[in-house]
Scaffold this active site. Structure first.
Site, PDB file in Angstrom:
ATOM      1  N   GLU A   1       0.817  -1.294  -0.012  1.00  0.00           N
ATOM      2  CA  GLU A   1       0.006   0.078   0.036  1.00  0.00           C
ATOM      3  C   GLU A   1       0.812   1.252  -0.144  1.00  0.00           C
ATOM      4  O   GLU A   1       0.647   2.155   0.806  1.00  0.00           O
ATOM      5  CB  GLU A   1      -0.988  -0.082   0.939  1.00  0.00           C
ATOM      6  CG  GLU A   1      -0.517  -0.269   2.546  1.00  0.00           C
ATOM      7  CD  GLU A   1      -1.542  -0.195   3.667  1.00  0.00           C
ATOM      8  OE1 GLU A   1      -2.061   0.753   4.257  1.00  0.00           O
ATOM      9  OE2 GLU A   1      -2.277  -1.221   3.738  1.00  0.00           O
TER      10      GLU A   1
ATOM     11  N   GLU B   1      -6.071  -8.821   1.692  1.00  0.00           N
ATOM     12  CA  GLU B   1      -6.400  -8.620   2.901  1.00  0.00           C
ATOM     13  C   GLU B   1      -7.972  -8.412   3.299  1.00  0.00           C
ATOM     14  O   GLU B   1      -8.338  -7.354   2.425  1.00  0.00           O
ATOM     15  CB  GLU B   1      -5.682  -7.584   3.902  1.00  0.00           C
ATOM     16  CG  GLU B   1      -4.153  -7.806   4.039  1.00  0.00           C
ATOM     17  CD  GLU B   1      -3.612  -6.651   4.879  1.00  0.00           C
ATOM     18  OE1 GLU B   1      -4.207  -6.001   5.437  1.00  0.00           O
ATOM     19  OE2 GLU B   1      -2.604  -6.352   4.702  1.00  0.00           O
TER      20      GLU B   1
END
Length: 354
Positions: free
Chosen positions: A137, A276
């Protein structure tokens, strides 16, 4: 997994405006009680190491085998974990490149070759390495531009070796400037600059983008306005109608918003893997309980196992990784320490998954 308040705001604003000493028998007992035995083939687990009380990697791998987990994701090429995985080629492993290594690796292909020779090459004959993810990220952001050159170098390397390893990166939903309704999904200007070239490379290599999808964070931002059953897959009623597409759960809406955003940039039919998702069992009052966390994760497993896809991509199966295997006590205090399925001290499940 760490969400910054400013980035949370940018994403959630568009979401919430409208949505009113162990032996094998010990491991088997734990597996039966958590319930993955019958539904794990579609589900992977994130294996984080930010704890000072975690069981040894060999015990963790034994646990995974006992509960039929065939996919795991690790955040860096940890040698102890990788050595424990030797010989377990039935487990597909996703290995991350550490964010702090990107600057050096983006400087040259030779640096990437050196990283690969040190961190991947020694394990190729013993471990089923399915993915290498470049950065976690970091797009969009200051080091986001370092992702693409590292991906290109790794892609060239695995292609030249004819290795069945996909190269990708992991992104979060703050790449979206708009997400409601899903068909309005669009990327931020910085995401268009940093992410879209990555997506186009992935299209060329037919590799998926890995995305984090957390309905929990949307719900936690305004629990009085967002329906809990919508956030936890616990209703079949249509809650959001977007043209001809109806949404009964927030996960699908978030997923499809990202699909729409990609299509608007000319990237169509690119596979997405959920790197996730999950729900904390403590850390934020009565919206983070074992009961709610268990409900979300059970329903997520069922949703993935159904193969029905999302309204925008019907009947297209989704691969997904639950976050996370254990509660990790070296993560930030609060919910971040409570996403695990298991307590690390006794390896007992925090709640039954079925």
């Amino acid at each position: 997994m760490l969400y910054l308040p400013k980035k949370l705001f940018l994403f959630f604003f568009s979401c919430i405006v409208v949505i009113v000493n162990y032996n094998n028998s010990d491991f088997v007992n734990a597996a039966n009680s958590i319930g993955f035995v019958n539904a794990a083939n579609s589900i992977g687990l994130n294996y984080g190491l930010l704890g000072d009380n975690l069981p040894s990697p060999s015990k963790v791998i034994t646990l995974y085998k006992s509960i039929d987990i065939t996919k795991i994701r690790i955040f860096d090429p940890n040698t102890e974990v990788l050595n424990a995985l030797r010989g377990h080629r039935d487990i597909a492993v996703t290995v991350g490149v550490r964010d702090q290594d990107l600057a050096a690796l983006s400087a040259s292909e030779e640096a990437v070759k050196g990283w690969f020779a040190t961190n991947i090459e020694p394990y190729l004959s013993d471990i089923n390495i399915a993915f290498i993810t470049v950065g976690n990220e970091v797009i969009p952001g200051p080091i986001g531009p370092q992702v693409l050159p590292v991906m290109q170098s790794l892609t060239n390397l695995v292609k030249s070796r004819n290795l069945p390893i996909s190269i990708s990166t992991v992104v979060a939903m703050w790449n979206l400037e708009q997400s409601y309704p899903p068909s309005a999904g669009m990327f931020t200007s910085q995401a268009r600059e940093q992410l879209v070239p990555v997506l186009k490379l992935l299209s060329q290599t037919n590799s998926p983008i890995l995305v984090k999808i957390y309905p929990y964070f949307s719900y936690a931002s305004d629990p009085s306005s967002i329906r809990l059953d919508y956030a936890t897959f616990n209703t079949e009623a249509i809650v959001v109608q977007d043209g001809s597409l109806g949404y009964s759960n927030m996960f699908d809406a978030i997923f499809d918003a990202f699909v729409w955003a990609m299509e608007k940039e000319g990237v169509k039919d690119l596979p997405m893997v959920v790197s996730e998702t999950g729900w904390p069992s403590a850390g934020n009052g009565n919206i983070t309980t074992p009961d709610i966390a268990g409900t979300y994760n059970r329903n997520f497993v069922k949703h993935i196992a159904s193969g029905k896809g999302t309204p925008k991509r019907p009947n297209k199966g989704i691969d997904g990784f639950l976050f996370a295997t254990f509660n990790e006590n070296q993560k930030p205090v609060g919910t971040e320490q409570n996403f695990g399925l298991y307590n690390p001290n006794d390896m007992k499940p925090i709640y039954n998954l079925f």
